[in-house]
Write a protein that holds these residues in place. Sequence first.
Motif, mmCIF file in Angstrom:
data_model
loop_
_atom_site.group_PDB
_atom_site.id
_atom_site.type_symbol
_atom_site.label_atom_id
_atom_site.label_comp_id
_atom_site.label_asym_id
_atom_site.label_seq_id
_atom_site.Cartn_x
_atom_site.Cartn_y
_atom_site.Cartn_z
ATOM 1 N N ASP A 197 53.107 48.548 37.510
ATOM 2 C CA ASP A 197 52.504 48.737 36.185
ATOM 3 C C ASP A 197 52.643 47.499 35.284
ATOM 4 O O ASP A 197 52.134 46.442 35.613
ATOM 5 C CB ASP A 197 53.120 49.980 35.541
ATOM 6 C CG ASP A 197 52.289 50.516 34.400
ATOM 7 O OD1 ASP A 197 51.179 51.007 34.672
ATOM 8 O OD2 ASP A 197 52.728 50.428 33.244
ATOM 9 N N PHE A 198 53.347 47.632 34.150
ATOM 10 C CA PHE A 198 53.404 46.515 33.202
ATOM 11 C C PHE A 198 54.145 45.314 33.776
ATOM 12 O O PHE A 198 53.910 44.176 33.359
ATOM 13 C CB PHE A 198 54.050 46.959 31.879
ATOM 14 C CG PHE A 198 55.545 47.111 31.931
ATOM 15 C CD1 PHE A 198 56.382 46.083 31.536
ATOM 16 C CD2 PHE A 198 56.115 48.293 32.372
ATOM 17 C CE1 PHE A 198 57.768 46.221 31.581
ATOM 18 C CE2 PHE A 198 57.484 48.451 32.414
ATOM 19 C CZ PHE A 198 58.322 47.409 32.023
ATOM 20 N N GLN A 199 55.006 45.549 34.776
ATOM 21 C CA GLN A 199 55.669 44.412 35.405
ATOM 22 C C GLN A 199 54.648 43.575 36.172
ATOM 23 O O GLN A 199 54.772 42.345 36.251
ATOM 24 C CB GLN A 199 56.772 44.900 36.357
ATOM 25 C CG GLN A 199 57.872 45.730 35.697
ATOM 26 C CD GLN A 199 58.870 44.867 34.927
ATOM 27 O OE1 GLN A 199 58.506 43.861 34.315
ATOM 28 N NE2 GLN A 199 60.130 45.259 34.935
ATOM 29 N N THR A 200 53.641 44.247 36.735
ATOM 30 C CA THR A 200 52.571 43.518 37.423
ATOM 31 C C THR A 200 51.778 42.661 36.452
ATOM 32 O O THR A 200 51.503 41.480 36.716
ATOM 33 C CB THR A 200 51.625 44.512 38.124
ATOM 34 O OG1 THR A 200 52.363 45.295 39.048
ATOM 35 C CG2 THR A 200 50.515 43.775 38.862
ATOM 36 N N SER A 201 51.402 43.249 35.318
ATOM 37 C CA SER A 201 50.590 42.484 34.358
ATOM 38 C C SER A 201 51.383 41.351 33.719
ATOM 39 O O SER A 201 50.802 40.339 33.309
ATOM 40 C CB SER A 201 50.013 43.411 33.281
ATOM 41 O OG SER A 201 51.036 44.065 32.554
ATOM 42 N N ARG A 202 52.698 41.498 33.640
ATOM 43 C CA ARG A 202 53.506 40.373 33.148
ATOM 44 C C ARG A 202 53.326 39.163 34.070
ATOM 45 O O ARG A 202 53.335 38.018 33.605
ATOM 46 C CB ARG A 202 54.988 40.758 33.100
ATOM 47 C CG ARG A 202 55.347 41.738 31.997
ATOM 48 C CD ARG A 202 56.812 42.136 32.073
ATOM 49 N NE ARG A 202 57.709 41.024 31.759
ATOM 50 C CZ ARG A 202 59.031 41.090 31.889
ATOM 51 N NH1 ARG A 202 59.600 42.191 32.364
ATOM 52 N NH2 ARG A 202 59.779 40.051 31.571
ATOM 53 N N TRP A 203 53.145 39.439 35.372
ATOM 54 C CA TRP A 203 52.934 38.348 36.314
ATOM 55 C C TRP A 203 51.483 37.892 36.323
ATOM 56 O O TRP A 203 51.193 36.695 36.203
ATOM 57 C CB TRP A 203 53.373 38.761 37.712
ATOM 58 C CG TRP A 203 52.777 37.927 38.809
ATOM 59 C CD1 TRP A 203 51.914 38.318 39.772
ATOM 60 C CD2 TRP A 203 52.980 36.521 39.022
ATOM 61 N NE1 TRP A 203 51.551 37.270 40.585
ATOM 62 C CE2 TRP A 203 52.205 36.144 40.139
ATOM 63 C CE3 TRP A 203 53.734 35.545 38.377
ATOM 64 C CZ2 TRP A 203 52.173 34.850 40.633
ATOM 65 C CZ3 TRP A 203 53.696 34.242 38.867
ATOM 66 C CH2 TRP A 203 52.928 33.913 39.977
ATOM 67 N N THR A 204 50.527 38.833 36.445
ATOM 68 C CA THR A 204 49.132 38.436 36.611
ATOM 69 C C THR A 204 48.535 37.823 35.353
ATOM 70 O O THR A 204 47.660 36.962 35.433
ATOM 71 C CB THR A 204 48.272 39.640 37.038
ATOM 72 O OG1 THR A 204 48.297 40.639 36.016
ATOM 73 C CG2 THR A 204 48.752 40.228 38.352
ATOM 74 N N LEU A 205 48.984 38.256 34.180
ATOM 75 C CA LEU A 205 48.411 37.756 32.931
ATOM 76 C C LEU A 205 49.262 36.683 32.266
ATOM 77 O O LEU A 205 48.740 35.774 31.633
ATOM 78 C CB LEU A 205 48.185 38.911 31.950
ATOM 79 C CG LEU A 205 47.216 39.999 32.420
ATOM 80 C CD1 LEU A 205 47.084 41.083 31.357
ATOM 81 C CD2 LEU A 205 45.852 39.405 32.744
ATOM 82 N N ASP A 206 50.595 36.800 32.387
ATOM 83 C CA ASP A 206 51.474 35.874 31.674
ATOM 84 C C ASP A 206 52.190 34.885 32.583
ATOM 85 O O ASP A 206 52.844 33.958 32.091
ATOM 86 C CB ASP A 206 52.533 36.655 30.880
ATOM 87 C CG ASP A 206 51.922 37.638 29.895
ATOM 88 O OD1 ASP A 206 50.809 37.347 29.396
ATOM 89 O OD2 ASP A 206 52.538 38.692 29.638
ATOM 90 N N TYR A 242 51.040 49.197 42.675
ATOM 91 C CA TYR A 242 50.394 49.832 41.520
ATOM 92 C C TYR A 242 51.430 50.408 40.560
ATOM 93 O O TYR A 242 51.283 50.317 39.333
ATOM 94 C CB TYR A 242 49.454 50.933 41.997
ATOM 95 C CG TYR A 242 48.655 51.569 40.884
ATOM 96 C CD1 TYR A 242 47.483 50.960 40.422
ATOM 97 C CD2 TYR A 242 49.066 52.750 40.290
ATOM 98 C CE1 TYR A 242 46.750 51.526 39.397
ATOM 99 C CE2 TYR A 242 48.340 53.321 39.264
ATOM 100 C CZ TYR A 242 47.183 52.709 38.817
ATOM 101 O OH TYR A 242 46.469 53.261 37.789
#
Length: 396
Positions: A210-219, A207
């Motif tokens: 943060d934004f490093q996670t969304s860089r993977w899950t979304l991009d 958790y």
Amino acid sequence: MPHMPASQALSAFRVIDLTQVRAGPTAARQLADWGADVIQVQMPEHMRGDDTLGGQEGSDYQYTHRNKRSITLNLKEPDGVTVLKKLVEKADVLLENFRPDVKSRLGIDYESLSKINPRLVYASISGFGQTGPYATRPGFDQIAQGMGGLMSVTGAQGDGPMRVGIPIADLCGGIFAAYGVTVALLERERSGRGQWVHTSLLEAMLYMMDFQTSRWTLDGDVPTQAGNFHPTSIPTGVYKTKDGFINIAVFGGKIWERFCEALGSPDWITDDRSKSKSNRSVHRDWLNAEIEKKLAAQGSDYWIEKLNAAGVACGRINNMQEAFAEPQVQHLGMLKKVTSKWFGEQTLMGQPITLERTPHTLARAAPRRGEHTEEILSEIGFSPEDLSRMKTAGVY
């Protein structure tokens, strides 16, 4: 001495803390600092293992266990479990970080204890979760830092993985557990029922990416190490001045323009290599080198004052002594005093949150192992004869 609440905010709640090491005790400290009556349950002296933070005399232990009371109980003895269940009858929260199979074997799992007290909020902290293929593995902070991805984005590019300088998985796991407990207590006001709250070091670490996670899950982008420079916002990072290093953070087009003006380089605003965020990303090495050429003309204090005056975030890179010497840190008053009957006056870090009407303080220094055993057991109805018998039997 009875409960001495450190705040009125949570003073109505009693917490039984069965945890050891750091994540669980951190959760308990969060609740204790806001006034909960936290009863730390430790193993008796004759059977304890390495369950403390640097020993009970160490600074780590003193910081983590302030505002708590301590009892000892031998939960391997049936009478010890009986005493714990007696405590649970009037408790609001129980914190534990046993392996999933241990609490069931002892008969102190959520299902068992909720039958005694349906209003109980039972909070579990583990390395990897309560179920699943890794549930029974031992979990420690650095293991979670590695498995959760943090070490892959920390450190200089090409230098290999690097751990963070604090036990961030432990600390975040503990803080999230305390947050989950408060949410469950709020929900209990509506439903009248407690529930099982659980988190893990691995979940906390994932958790916090943060934004490093969304860089993977979304991009579909796998982040890598960026050293002291922000991976996506350029220029943001550590820069060398004439006499040291400073942090500079430039976010947004307007701030970028103010930054260029402050450094005497308005041409960067229109230069093809730096006029847009995407171009600054491509040419980051060139731009960072140019920035350091400019900064080399003056010392850190000059640039900190000039850039902040221009509305560009900038600050020193302090060691701990320097951090607490900062005028703003002193103004915030985060250091609190408490007197230990064992060590005299102590200075400890307070909470980073201010509640104006119900502030927190340090009401009690960290207790010695079992310091309040007889006091607390007397409060829940055990007679002097009961206490004498249990002590002789090694129950506490």
